[in-house]
Design a protein around this motif. Structure first.
Motif, mmCIF file in Angstrom:
data_model
loop_
_atom_site.group_PDB
_atom_site.id
_atom_site.type_symbol
_atom_site.label_atom_id
_atom_site.label_comp_id
_atom_site.label_asym_id
_atom_site.label_seq_id
_atom_site.Cartn_x
_atom_site.Cartn_y
_atom_site.Cartn_z
ATOM 1 N N ASP A 43 10.438 68.388 65.090
ATOM 2 C CA ASP A 43 11.545 67.805 65.667
ATOM 3 C C ASP A 43 12.203 68.634 66.585
ATOM 4 O O ASP A 43 11.650 69.501 67.299
ATOM 5 N N SER A 44 13.560 69.031 66.301
ATOM 6 C CA SER A 44 14.440 69.588 67.046
ATOM 7 C C SER A 44 14.030 71.508 66.924
ATOM 8 O O SER A 44 14.493 72.139 67.761
ATOM 9 N N LEU A 45 13.359 71.549 66.014
ATOM 10 C CA LEU A 45 12.901 73.004 65.959
ATOM 11 C C LEU A 45 12.142 73.540 67.135
ATOM 12 O O LEU A 45 11.967 74.664 67.757
ATOM 13 N N LYS A 118 15.388 63.901 67.364
ATOM 14 C CA LYS A 118 14.902 62.608 67.514
ATOM 15 C C LYS A 118 16.138 61.929 66.886
ATOM 16 O O LYS A 118 16.081 60.509 67.168
ATOM 17 N N THR A 119 17.087 62.207 65.919
ATOM 18 C CA THR A 119 18.237 61.529 65.615
ATOM 19 C C THR A 119 19.044 61.062 66.969
ATOM 20 O O THR A 119 19.314 59.914 66.911
ATOM 21 N N LEU A 120 19.124 61.919 67.824
ATOM 22 C CA LEU A 120 20.038 61.645 69.105
ATOM 23 C C LEU A 120 19.341 60.618 69.886
ATOM 24 O O LEU A 120 19.966 59.751 70.456
ATOM 25 N N GLY A 131 24.092 47.670 74.357
ATOM 26 C CA GLY A 131 24.926 47.886 75.183
ATOM 27 C C GLY A 131 25.908 48.782 75.511
ATOM 28 O O GLY A 131 26.904 48.452 76.293
ATOM 29 N N LYS A 132 25.981 49.454 74.518
ATOM 30 C CA LYS A 132 27.036 50.480 74.573
ATOM 31 C C LYS A 132 26.679 51.839 75.782
ATOM 32 O O LYS A 132 25.408 52.063 75.994
ATOM 33 N N GLN A 133 27.775 52.599 75.885
ATOM 34 C CA GLN A 133 27.660 53.765 76.823
ATOM 35 C C GLN A 133 27.091 54.783 75.749
ATOM 36 O O GLN A 133 28.053 55.223 75.022
ATOM 37 N N THR A 134 26.184 55.438 76.265
ATOM 38 C CA THR A 134 25.774 56.635 75.509
ATOM 39 C C THR A 134 26.389 57.755 75.757
ATOM 40 O O THR A 134 26.851 58.147 76.941
ATOM 41 N N THR A 135 26.890 58.481 74.631
ATOM 42 C CA THR A 135 27.637 59.646 74.681
ATOM 43 C C THR A 135 26.769 61.123 74.978
ATOM 44 O O THR A 135 27.335 61.991 75.569
ATOM 45 N N SER A 136 25.539 60.994 74.542
ATOM 46 C CA SER A 136 24.871 62.289 74.820
ATOM 47 C C SER A 136 23.867 62.044 76.135
ATOM 48 O O SER A 136 23.054 61.005 76.137
ATOM 49 N N ALA A 137 23.746 63.116 76.685
ATOM 50 C CA ALA A 137 23.031 62.879 77.795
ATOM 51 C C ALA A 137 21.254 63.295 77.547
ATOM 52 O O ALA A 137 20.966 64.054 76.450
ATOM 53 N N VAL A 138 20.699 62.518 78.168
ATOM 54 C CA VAL A 138 19.144 62.614 78.020
ATOM 55 C C VAL A 138 18.668 64.134 78.681
ATOM 56 O O VAL A 138 19.264 64.589 79.827
ATOM 57 N N PRO A 139 18.246 64.790 77.807
ATOM 58 C CA PRO A 139 17.785 66.398 78.106
ATOM 59 C C PRO A 139 16.812 66.522 79.250
ATOM 60 O O PRO A 139 16.095 65.380 79.382
ATOM 61 N N TYR A 140 16.880 67.625 79.996
ATOM 62 C CA TYR A 140 15.769 67.828 80.902
ATOM 63 C C TYR A 140 14.567 67.896 80.574
ATOM 64 O O TYR A 140 14.246 68.741 79.594
#
Length: 210
Positions: A43-45, A118-120, A131-140
């Motif tokens: 995951d995030s590690l 994975k949580t994000l 149909g909500k606007q996501t607050t976190s950006a998709v990473p590059y």
């Protein structure tokens, strides 16, 4: 080295007898699909190696590879599990070059801080479903850069760089590759894909250790 000073590992790739774009395609796929294997497991590690920074000596070479990422590399990553790695979707690609305006650069830098988690991802998927606007950006997934990345780019989460050909100045090579592995999140991993048809690249590949 140690947890406080993770450092960097440098490797050289030189595919004798192969066309250079083919070597680049294979290298990008291998690095990105391998990072996905780590992400699936840890995951995030594995976040430091999920954004691949591609370094180029000219905008012309960068533009050519951008087309490869959008086409060949994207297609090959979809089948990477058949090569013993993990399939991956390229969702976000960007470049850091003089072709970008002064307004765009700060936005790109800010988004470079977005992490793979994975949580994000699950939260973004749930937001889209409702149909909500996501607050976190998709990473590059990939950021392609010229020597613009050598100065003023201090993104601590970056840990993976692929250099296309040996830069003309050693100081430029050191400056550029020091953009990865800057934090204690994990060591930096730098691969240089040499062009065997260029005598200077060949010399660096054969005598780099010395």
């Amino acid at each position: 080295t140690g947890p406080q000073y993770p450092g960097r590992r440098y490797i050289g790739i030189n595919a004798f007898g192969r066309r250079y774009p083919v070597a680049l395609i294979r290298s990008y796929v291998a690095h990105m699909a391998s990072a996905q294997v780590l992400f699936d497991k840890y995951d995030s590690l594995a976040d430091p190696w999920m954004t691949l920074a591609g370094y180029f000596n000219s905008i012309r070479e960068l533009a050519g590879t951008r087309r490869l990422v959008e086409d060949d590399i994207r297609a090959r990553l979809r089948d990477a599990d058949q090569r013993g790695l993990a399939k991956r979707r390229v969702r976000a690609l960007e470049e850091l070059t003089s072709r970008k305006s002064g307004i765009d650069i700060p936005k790109i830098m800010e988004r470079l801080e977005a992490t793979f988690d994975k949580t994000l991802e699950a939260q973004r998927a749930a937001d889209r479903k409702e149909g909500k606007q996501t607050t976190s950006a998709v990473p590059y997934d990939v950021v392609l850069a010229t020597n613009m990345i050598s100065v003023g780019v201090d993104i601590e989460r970056l840990g993976l760089m692929l250099v296309a050909g040996q830069p003309k100045n050693t100081s430029e090579y050191i400056q550029a590759t020091s953009r990865v592995g800057r934090s204690n999140q994990g060591p930096g991993f730098v691969s240089t894909v040499f062009n065997w048809a260029r005598p200077r690249d060949l010399s660096h590949y054969e005598t780099f250790e010395h």
